[in-house]
Design a protein around this motif. Structure first.
Motif, PDB file in Angstrom:
ATOM      1  N   ASP A 175      65.988  37.452   2.013  1.00  0.00           N
ATOM      2  CA  ASP A 175      64.728  37.925   1.443  1.00  0.00           C
ATOM      3  C   ASP A 175      64.753  37.771  -0.066  1.00  0.00           C
ATOM      4  OD1 ASP A 175      64.445  38.662   4.048  1.00  0.00           O
ATOM      5  OD2 ASP A 175      64.588  40.827   3.675  1.00  0.00           O
ATOM      6  N   LYS A 176      63.612  37.374  -0.634  1.00  0.00           N
ATOM      7  CA  LYS A 176      63.456  37.245  -2.081  1.00  0.00           C
ATOM      8  C   LYS A 176      62.134  37.867  -2.497  1.00  0.00           C
ATOM      9  CE  LYS A 176      67.258  35.050  -3.102  1.00  0.00           C
ATOM     10  NZ  LYS A 176      68.289  35.628  -4.015  1.00  0.00           N
ATOM     11  N   ASN A 177      62.139  38.438  -3.715  1.00  0.00           N
ATOM     12  CA  ASN A 177      60.918  39.028  -4.239  1.00  0.00           C
ATOM     13  C   ASN A 177      60.077  37.985  -4.964  1.00  0.00           C
ATOM     14  OD1 ASN A 177      61.272  41.687  -3.367  1.00  0.00           O
ATOM     15  ND2 ASN A 177      62.586  42.185  -5.117  1.00  0.00           N
ATOM     16  N   TYR A 178      58.780  38.032  -4.700  1.00  0.00           N
ATOM     17  CA  TYR A 178      57.819  37.165  -5.369  1.00  0.00           C
ATOM     18  C   TYR A 178      56.723  38.033  -5.994  1.00  0.00           C
ATOM     19  CZ  TYR A 178      59.533  32.682  -3.570  1.00  0.00           C
ATOM     20  OH  TYR A 178      60.290  31.560  -3.315  1.00  0.00           O
ATOM     21  N   ARG A 179      56.157  37.521  -7.068  1.00  0.00           N
ATOM     22  CA  ARG A 179      54.985  38.151  -7.673  1.00  0.00           C
ATOM     23  C   ARG A 179      53.749  37.577  -6.986  1.00  0.00           C
ATOM     24  NH1 ARG A 179      53.598  38.706 -14.127  1.00  0.00           N
ATOM     25  NH2 ARG A 179      51.405  39.308 -13.900  1.00  0.00           N
ATOM     26  N   LYS A 207      41.559  33.599  -3.942  1.00  0.00           N
ATOM     27  CA  LYS A 207      42.515  32.735  -4.648  1.00  0.00           C
ATOM     28  C   LYS A 207      43.835  33.480  -4.687  1.00  0.00           C
ATOM     29  CE  LYS A 207      41.274  30.261  -8.174  1.00  0.00           C
ATOM     30  NZ  LYS A 207      41.082  28.910  -7.575  1.00  0.00           N
ATOM     31  N   GLU A 208      44.875  32.895  -4.063  1.00  0.00           N
ATOM     32  CA  GLU A 208      46.165  33.563  -3.955  1.00  0.00           C
ATOM     33  C   GLU A 208      47.263  32.731  -4.607  1.00  0.00           C
ATOM     34  OE1 GLU A 208      47.032  34.358   0.118  1.00  0.00           O
ATOM     35  OE2 GLU A 208      45.699  36.092   0.240  1.00  0.00           O
ATOM     36  N   SER A 209      48.291  33.439  -5.083  1.00  0.00           N
ATOM     37  CA  SER A 209      49.454  32.745  -5.646  1.00  0.00           C
ATOM     38  C   SER A 209      50.705  33.576  -5.409  1.00  0.00           C
ATOM     39  CB  SER A 209      49.270  32.494  -7.145  1.00  0.00           C
ATOM     40  OG  SER A 209      49.239  33.703  -7.869  1.00  0.00           O
ATOM     41  N   TYR A 210      51.816  32.897  -5.175  1.00  0.00           N
ATOM     42  CA  TYR A 210      53.137  33.507  -5.108  1.00  0.00           C
ATOM     43  C   TYR A 210      54.004  32.839  -6.168  1.00  0.00           C
ATOM     44  CZ  TYR A 210      52.498  35.937  -0.613  1.00  0.00           C
ATOM     45  OH  TYR A 210      52.099  36.786   0.392  1.00  0.00           O
ATOM     46  N   ASN A 211      54.699  33.651  -6.982  1.00  0.00           N
ATOM     47  CA  ASN A 211      55.617  33.134  -7.988  1.00  0.00           C
ATOM     48  C   ASN A 211      56.938  33.883  -7.881  1.00  0.00           C
ATOM     49  OD1 ASN A 211      53.966  31.214  -9.852  1.00  0.00           O
ATOM     50  ND2 ASN A 211      52.646  32.981  -9.532  1.00  0.00           N
ATOM     51  N   PHE A 212      58.031  33.128  -7.867  1.00  0.00           N
ATOM     52  CA  PHE A 212      59.353  33.737  -7.732  1.00  0.00           C
ATOM     53  C   PHE A 212      59.582  34.736  -8.855  1.00  0.00           C
ATOM     54  CE2 PHE A 212      63.906  33.907  -8.643  1.00  0.00           C
ATOM     55  CZ  PHE A 212      64.377  34.323  -7.425  1.00  0.00           C
ATOM     56  N   GLU A 213      60.147  35.910  -8.485  1.00  0.00           N
ATOM     57  CA  GLU A 213      60.324  37.000  -9.433  1.00  0.00           C
ATOM     58  C   GLU A 213      61.709  37.597  -9.237  1.00  0.00           C
ATOM     59  OE1 GLU A 213      58.799  39.503 -12.489  1.00  0.00           O
ATOM     60  OE2 GLU A 213      57.716  37.902 -11.449  1.00  0.00           O
ATOM     61  N   PRO A 223      60.135  27.066  -2.322  1.00  0.00           N
ATOM     62  CA  PRO A 223      59.206  26.945  -3.451  1.00  0.00           C
ATOM     63  C   PRO A 223      59.340  28.111  -4.436  1.00  0.00           C
ATOM     64  CG  PRO A 223      58.043  27.628  -1.465  1.00  0.00           C
ATOM     65  CD  PRO A 223      59.434  27.255  -1.036  1.00  0.00           C
ATOM     66  N   LEU A 224      59.267  27.775  -5.727  1.00  0.00           N
ATOM     67  CA  LEU A 224      59.243  28.803  -6.763  1.00  0.00           C
ATOM     68  C   LEU A 224      57.840  29.376  -6.938  1.00  0.00           C
ATOM     69  CD1 LEU A 224      61.520  27.148  -9.486  1.00  0.00           C
ATOM     70  CD2 LEU A 224      62.142  28.905  -7.808  1.00  0.00           C
ATOM     71  N   SER A 225      56.836  28.577  -6.596  1.00  0.00           N
ATOM     72  CA  SER A 225      55.460  29.068  -6.703  1.00  0.00           C
ATOM     73  C   SER A 225      54.589  28.353  -5.675  1.00  0.00           C
ATOM     74  CB  SER A 225      54.900  28.836  -8.110  1.00  0.00           C
ATOM     75  OG  SER A 225      54.816  27.446  -8.400  1.00  0.00           O
ATOM     76  N   LEU A 226      53.540  29.039  -5.257  1.00  0.00           N
ATOM     77  CA  LEU A 226      52.572  28.492  -4.317  1.00  0.00           C
ATOM     78  C   LEU A 226      51.194  29.000  -4.699  1.00  0.00           C
ATOM     79  CD1 LEU A 226      54.425  29.023  -0.920  1.00  0.00           C
ATOM     80  CD2 LEU A 226      53.846  26.819  -1.922  1.00  0.00           C
ATOM     81  N   GLY A 266      45.212  23.920  -1.293  1.00  0.00           N
ATOM     82  CA  GLY A 266      46.430  24.568  -1.747  1.00  0.00           C
ATOM     83  C   GLY A 266      47.518  23.557  -2.022  1.00  0.00           C
ATOM     84  N   ASP A 267      48.697  24.068  -2.416  1.00  0.00           N
ATOM     85  CA  ASP A 267      49.823  23.208  -2.744  1.00  0.00           C
ATOM     86  C   ASP A 267      50.367  22.525  -1.493  1.00  0.00           C
ATOM     87  OD1 ASP A 267      49.572  24.074  -5.327  1.00  0.00           O
ATOM     88  OD2 ASP A 267      51.107  25.630  -5.141  1.00  0.00           O
ATOM     89  N   ALA A 268      50.978  21.374  -1.684  1.00  0.00           N
ATOM     90  CA  ALA A 268      51.565  20.638  -0.574  1.00  0.00           C
ATOM     91  C   ALA A 268      52.783  21.331   0.013  1.00  0.00           C
ATOM     92  CB  ALA A 268      51.923  19.218  -1.018  1.00  0.00           C
ATOM     93  N   PRO A 269      53.718  21.884  -0.799  1.00  0.00           N
ATOM     94  CA  PRO A 269      54.881  22.539  -0.194  1.00  0.00           C
ATOM     95  C   PRO A 269      54.506  23.894   0.394  1.00  0.00           C
ATOM     96  CG  PRO A 269      54.953  22.792  -2.567  1.00  0.00           C
ATOM     97  CD  PRO A 269      53.796  21.868  -2.277  1.00  0.00           C
ATOM     98  N   GLY A 270      55.383  24.408   1.217  1.00  0.00           N
ATOM     99  CA  GLY A 270      55.190  25.750   1.763  1.00  0.00           C
ATOM    100  C   GLY A 270      54.124  25.807   2.824  1.00  0.00           C
ATOM    101  N   GLU A 271      54.277  25.031   3.894  1.00  0.00           N
ATOM    102  CA  GLU A 271      53.256  24.991   4.929  1.00  0.00           C
ATOM    103  C   GLU A 271      53.059  26.349   5.600  1.00  0.00           C
ATOM    104  OE1 GLU A 271      54.232  21.937   7.649  1.00  0.00           O
ATOM    105  OE2 GLU A 271      53.885  20.299   6.222  1.00  0.00           O
ATOM    106  N   GLU A 272      54.126  27.180   5.569  1.00  0.00           N
ATOM    107  CA  GLU A 272      53.994  28.497   6.205  1.00  0.00           C
ATOM    108  C   GLU A 272      52.929  29.336   5.505  1.00  0.00           C
ATOM    109  OE1 GLU A 272      56.680  27.408   4.640  1.00  0.00           O
ATOM    110  OE2 GLU A 272      58.463  27.442   5.912  1.00  0.00           O
ATOM    111  N   PHE A 273      52.837  29.150   4.199  1.00  0.00           N
ATOM    112  CA  PHE A 273      51.885  29.927   3.409  1.00  0.00           C
ATOM    113  C   PHE A 273      50.462  29.425   3.621  1.00  0.00           C
ATOM    114  CE2 PHE A 273      49.993  30.396  -0.998  1.00  0.00           C
ATOM    115  CZ  PHE A 273      49.622  31.708  -0.813  1.00  0.00           C
ATOM    116  N   LEU A 274      50.309  28.142   3.884  1.00  0.00           N
ATOM    117  CA  LEU A 274      48.993  27.527   3.879  1.00  0.00           C
ATOM    118  C   LEU A 274      48.319  27.500   5.244  1.00  0.00           C
ATOM    119  CD1 LEU A 274      49.801  24.494   1.552  1.00  0.00           C
ATOM    120  CD2 LEU A 274      48.941  26.746   0.934  1.00  0.00           C
ATOM    121  N   GLN A 275      49.034  27.789   6.299  1.00  0.00           N
ATOM    122  CA  GLN A 275      48.441  27.650   7.616  1.00  0.00           C
ATOM    123  C   GLN A 275      47.375  28.721   7.851  1.00  0.00           C
ATOM    124  OE1 GLN A 275      52.308  29.870   9.559  1.00  0.00           O
ATOM    125  NE2 GLN A 275      51.497  28.089  10.571  1.00  0.00           N
TER     126      GLN A 275
END
Length: 427
Positions: A175-179, A207-213, A223-226, A266-275
């Motif tokens: 598990d990792k924390n994201y902003r 409009k959503e975003s995840y950034n590594f924190e 991904p560091l950000s999505l 949305g961004d190309a990486p991180g298909e789990e986030f975009l589905q």
């Protein structure tokens, strides 16, 4: 014989019609801010109609559910011409309500939320309000709702929220924390079909975003950000059968909410986030008044996501203010959940408008983590159990003026304890 029977039936019918009492006039006493024209449009009893005490009783119960009204009753008097005058006695709420919630944030600091809401804007029970929240990061939002804009059955609601939180994201490696930031604009149509059945239908542009924190190193190949733009279609249905008498509630309410989340871009990486996926939730609440001062309250929440069961970005949150008191703020997420809250409230002191109420509760829940089978939710490995006690300070003539303080005791390995403060009953 048949002719005699027909004449008897006709005579009974004529007598019944002759005994019917029509309504001459409807009046309201006790109104200060609420508009009489609004209440006359809302109630089912109308001037000129036949007097129906069952319908009037239903009107009283509907009036008591309005945010602007603390209590309601009625009386009627017969006039010299054989009609009736009805008077509704209204005890209004004060409806400009400040709010404050305090709890422990994930970084050890205090999280808080301050708000102000007017629940009887312009005297016709419009809602207007805003909030600011500090939970590691800053969040804010604004709301407007007019449930009876077009008629006594149809209204609208609009809100905008910019919410930023620290969220755990669940990868196979750990598990990792994201902003997490979500900016959304929501519009809803509000339907009131009858006394017991309500619905909402709307859409949310997000409009959503995840950034590594965090100070820990990020995971390799993750991904560091999505970023993503989404459109959420939302539908809700409520069945309400509640008898409300100040701090006491008796009856049943069921609320179902379904959301279909559609990716726009949305961004190309991180298909789990975009589905895209479907989110379903149902809250069943049951209240029982016990004796002169007791109230037993229960809530069963069932939730499931369909289409993103393996996503590390799970939609359902484990949180102090939402489901389990004492657990912490946004400490876990899941793709399915079962939560049961049960509590006994007892009036310790009551004089005039002021009430002190004690509270003993048990909050329990189980989550399905991303990637797990649905059966895992029933095995108890992700179960949380938090009994606790609390106290309420209640102003009977200010809408939702319940100052709530609870302390939850965690049971089990790595369990936490915590204070939860808020405005309004927990459920």
């Amino acid at each position: 014989m048949k002719k005699i029977l027909s004449l008897v039936i006709l005579f009974v019918g004529l007598v019944t019609i002759a005994q019917e009492t029509n309504i001459n006039k409807i009046e309201f006493e006790g109104l200060k801010r609420t508009k009489e024209t609004f209440l006359k449009r809302l109630i089912k009893t109308k001037e000129g109609a036949v007097l129906d005490t069952l319908k009037i009783t239903g009107d009283v119960e509907r009036l008591k559910r309005l945010p602007g009204i603390a209590n309601a009753s009625y009386t009627y008097t017969k006039t010299s011409d054989g009609t009736a005058d009805i008077t509704y006695f209204i005890e209004e709420n004060f409806t400009l309500i400040p709010g404050l919630r305090i709890a422990t944030a994930n970084d050890g600091s205090f999280a808080y939320r301050i708000s102000a809401f007017e629940f009887n804007l312009f005297g016709n029970n419009q809602l207007l309000g805003a909030f600011y929240e500090k939970n590691v990061f800053n969040s804010y939002g604004a709301f407007w709702e007019h449930p009876f804009l077009f008629s006594d059955k149809l209204g609208v609601g609009l809100n905008y929220q910019d919410v930023t939180t620290q969220e755990p994201v669940f990868f196979e490696e750990g598990d990792k924390n994201y902003r997490f930031n979500s900016r959304n604009l929501e519009a809803n149509l509000l339907f009131s079909f009858d006394f017991n059945n309500e619905a909402e239908l709307g859409a949310i542009l997000v409009k959503e975003s995840y950034n590594f924190e965090g100070s820990d190193p990020p995971l390799p190949n993750r991904p560091l950000s999505l970023n993503a733009d989404k459109l959420i279609y939302r539908a809700a249905y409520r069945y309400v059968d509640l008898d409300i008498e100040y701090q006491y509630i008796d009856g049943l309410q069921s609320e179902f909410t379904g959301q279909f989340i559609q990716l726009l871009q949305g961004d190309a990486p991180g298909e789990e986030f975009l589905q895209r996926f479907l989110s379903l939730r149902n809250d069943l609440t049951y209240y029982k008044k016990i004796g002169n001062g007791g109230n037993w309250a229960n809530r069963l929440r069932l939730a499931a996501a369909i289409g993103n069961e393996d996503s590390p970005f799970a939609p359902f949150t484990l949180d102090n203010q939402l489901n389990i008191r004492g657990v912490g703020n946004t400490v876990d997420r899941g793709t399915a959940a079962i939560v049961l809250n049960t509590e006994y409230r007892h009036t310790l002191y009551e004089k005039g408008w002021f009430v002190i109420q004690s509270n003993a509760f048990i909050d329990a829940g189980s989550w399905r983590k991303p990637g797990e089978d649905f059966s895992e939710i029933f095995k108890g490995t992700n179960t949380r159990l938090y009994p606790g006690v609390g106290i309420r300070f209640i102003h009977k003539r200010i809408f939702n003026a319940v100052f709530r303080l609870d302390y939850g005791f965690g049971i089990g390995e790595d369990a936490t304890n915590g204070i939860v403060f808020g405005i309004g009953q927990y459920f």
